[in-house]
Motif scaffolding. Structure first.
Motif, mmCIF file in Angstrom:
data_model
loop_
_atom_site.group_PDB
_atom_site.id
_atom_site.type_symbol
_atom_site.label_atom_id
_atom_site.label_comp_id
_atom_site.label_asym_id
_atom_site.label_seq_id
_atom_site.Cartn_x
_atom_site.Cartn_y
_atom_site.Cartn_z
ATOM 1 N N ILE A 27 -11.029 6.175 -3.892
ATOM 2 C CA ILE A 27 -11.292 4.737 -3.869
ATOM 3 C C ILE A 27 -12.358 4.431 -2.834
ATOM 4 O O ILE A 27 -12.344 4.981 -1.732
ATOM 5 C CB ILE A 27 -10.010 3.963 -3.529
ATOM 6 N N LEU A 28 -13.244 3.548 -3.198
ATOM 7 C CA LEU A 28 -14.232 3.036 -2.260
ATOM 8 C C LEU A 28 -13.868 1.606 -1.899
ATOM 9 O O LEU A 28 -13.647 0.779 -2.783
ATOM 10 C CB LEU A 28 -15.636 3.054 -2.883
ATOM 11 N N ASP A 29 -13.791 1.324 -0.615
ATOM 12 C CA ASP A 29 -13.655 -0.055 -0.141
ATOM 13 C C ASP A 29 -15.035 -0.480 0.324
ATOM 14 O O ASP A 29 -15.505 -0.060 1.379
ATOM 15 C CB ASP A 29 -12.631 -0.170 0.984
ATOM 16 N N PHE A 30 -15.669 -1.294 -0.500
ATOM 17 C CA PHE A 30 -17.013 -1.786 -0.201
ATOM 18 C C PHE A 30 -16.898 -2.918 0.803
ATOM 19 O O PHE A 30 -16.273 -3.931 0.542
ATOM 20 C CB PHE A 30 -17.686 -2.279 -1.489
ATOM 21 N N SER A 31 -17.490 -2.724 1.958
ATOM 22 C CA SER A 31 -17.428 -3.665 3.070
ATOM 23 C C SER A 31 -15.997 -3.751 3.601
ATOM 24 O O SER A 31 -15.330 -4.776 3.498
ATOM 25 C CB SER A 31 -17.957 -5.041 2.658
ATOM 26 N N CYS A 32 -15.573 -2.653 4.194
ATOM 27 C CA CYS A 32 -14.184 -2.501 4.632
ATOM 28 C C CYS A 32 -13.822 -3.337 5.856
ATOM 29 O O CYS A 32 -12.653 -3.420 6.220
ATOM 30 C CB CYS A 32 -13.875 -1.037 4.897
ATOM 31 N N GLY A 33 -14.797 -3.955 6.474
ATOM 32 C CA GLY A 33 -14.496 -4.806 7.622
ATOM 33 C C GLY A 33 -13.770 -4.043 8.711
ATOM 34 O O GLY A 33 -14.147 -2.930 9.061
ATOM 35 N N THR A 34 -12.699 -4.614 9.213
ATOM 36 C CA THR A 34 -11.950 -3.989 10.307
ATOM 37 C C THR A 34 -10.986 -2.912 9.824
ATOM 38 O O THR A 34 -10.189 -2.411 10.606
ATOM 39 C CB THR A 34 -11.177 -5.036 11.118
ATOM 40 N N GLY A 35 -11.043 -2.570 8.561
ATOM 41 C CA GLY A 35 -10.245 -1.471 8.030
ATOM 42 C C GLY A 35 -8.856 -1.847 7.551
ATOM 43 O O GLY A 35 -8.074 -0.973 7.166
ATOM 44 N N THR A 36 -8.540 -3.117 7.530
ATOM 45 C CA THR A 36 -7.199 -3.537 7.136
ATOM 46 C C THR A 36 -6.836 -3.079 5.726
ATOM 47 O O THR A 36 -5.760 -2.512 5.513
ATOM 48 C CB THR A 36 -7.051 -5.064 7.265
ATOM 49 N N LEU A 37 -7.697 -3.310 4.756
ATOM 50 C CA LEU A 37 -7.393 -2.942 3.374
ATOM 51 C C LEU A 37 -7.266 -1.429 3.189
ATOM 52 O O LEU A 37 -6.272 -0.969 2.609
ATOM 53 C CB LEU A 37 -8.412 -3.540 2.410
ATOM 54 N N PRO A 38 -8.198 -0.613 3.673
ATOM 55 C CA PRO A 38 -8.001 0.830 3.502
ATOM 56 C C PRO A 38 -6.731 1.335 4.194
ATOM 57 O O PRO A 38 -6.057 2.220 3.677
ATOM 58 C CB PRO A 38 -9.245 1.470 4.107
ATOM 59 N N ILE A 39 -6.390 0.754 5.323
ATOM 60 C CA ILE A 39 -5.163 1.158 6.016
ATOM 61 C C ILE A 39 -3.941 0.789 5.182
ATOM 62 O O ILE A 39 -3.017 1.592 5.027
ATOM 63 C CB ILE A 39 -5.105 0.532 7.427
ATOM 64 N N MET A 40 -3.938 -0.405 4.623
ATOM 65 C CA MET A 40 -2.818 -0.818 3.783
ATOM 66 C C MET A 40 -2.693 0.087 2.554
ATOM 67 O O MET A 40 -1.583 0.470 2.165
ATOM 68 C CB MET A 40 -2.976 -2.280 3.356
ATOM 69 N N ILE A 41 -3.820 0.433 1.958
ATOM 70 C CA ILE A 41 -3.795 1.321 0.786
ATOM 71 C C ILE A 41 -3.248 2.690 1.184
ATOM 72 O O ILE A 41 -2.368 3.238 0.524
ATOM 73 C CB ILE A 41 -5.198 1.445 0.148
ATOM 74 N N LYS A 42 -3.756 3.245 2.263
ATOM 75 C CA LYS A 42 -3.340 4.582 2.697
ATOM 76 C C LYS A 42 -1.875 4.599 3.105
ATOM 77 O O LYS A 42 -1.160 5.572 2.839
ATOM 78 C CB LYS A 42 -4.231 5.044 3.841
ATOM 79 N N ASP A 43 -1.404 3.535 3.734
ATOM 80 C CA ASP A 43 0.014 3.452 4.094
ATOM 81 C C ASP A 43 0.904 3.514 2.849
ATOM 82 O O ASP A 43 1.954 4.144 2.864
ATOM 83 C CB ASP A 43 0.310 2.156 4.865
ATOM 84 N N GLY A 44 0.490 2.860 1.782
ATOM 85 C CA GLY A 44 1.285 2.836 0.561
ATOM 86 C C GLY A 44 1.073 4.022 -0.353
ATOM 87 O O GLY A 44 1.951 4.369 -1.145
#
Length: 139
Positions: free
Chosen positions: A48-65
């Motif tokens: 998965i690519l998070d385009f414009s991941c900002g502070t990383g909240t979304l990739p962290i949430m994805i990886k946690d789940g």
């Protein structure tokens, strides 16, 4: 759009370090990102690519789940990117973060992604950048 002409998170650079706090108290970010993750219909093995991941909240949430997901986050803002790097390191998660210069994506033309996700950024991008991205980097 180059890295010197982007609009910083929360519009003003001096607010960047407060981004997560301000979003947490003014915006239902967690709820929105949980709904976005649900829409991804992840099986757990995707790239998965998070385009414009900002502070990383979304990739962290994805990886946690979904710990087996291979997730790559890119962003153009040096300060916001540094916050993401710190958060990922603190959580000890295997999330790739790459700098994006606002023009040239940090991948080969044929880098495959199973899914591409983004939140709170596309309204900042010119149409030509959106087209370039979607044409060259989806499978």
């Amino acid at each position: 759009m180059s890295s010197t002409s982007f609009i910083p998170a929360l519009r003003f650079k001096k607010l960047t370090k407060l981004y997560d706090f301000i979003l947490r108290i003014t915006f239902p970010e967690n709820k929105i990102k949980k709904a976005l993750i649900k829409q991804l219909q992840l099986e757990g093995t995707e790239t998965i690519l998070d385009f414009s991941c900002g502070t990383g909240t979304l990739p962290i949430m994805i990886k946690d789940g979904f710990p087996e997901v291979n997730i790559i986050g890119i962003d153009v803002d040096d300060e916001i990117f540094a916050i993401a790097e710190k958060k990922v390191l603190e959580k000890k998660l295997l999330i790739q973060l790459r700098k994006y210069d606002g023009e040239n994506l940090p991948f080969t033309r044929h880098q495959p992604f199973d899914k591409i996700v983004s939140s709170l950024v596309f309204h900042h991008l010119p149409t030509v950048t959106k087209r370039k991205f979607s044409t060259n980097y989806t499978t």
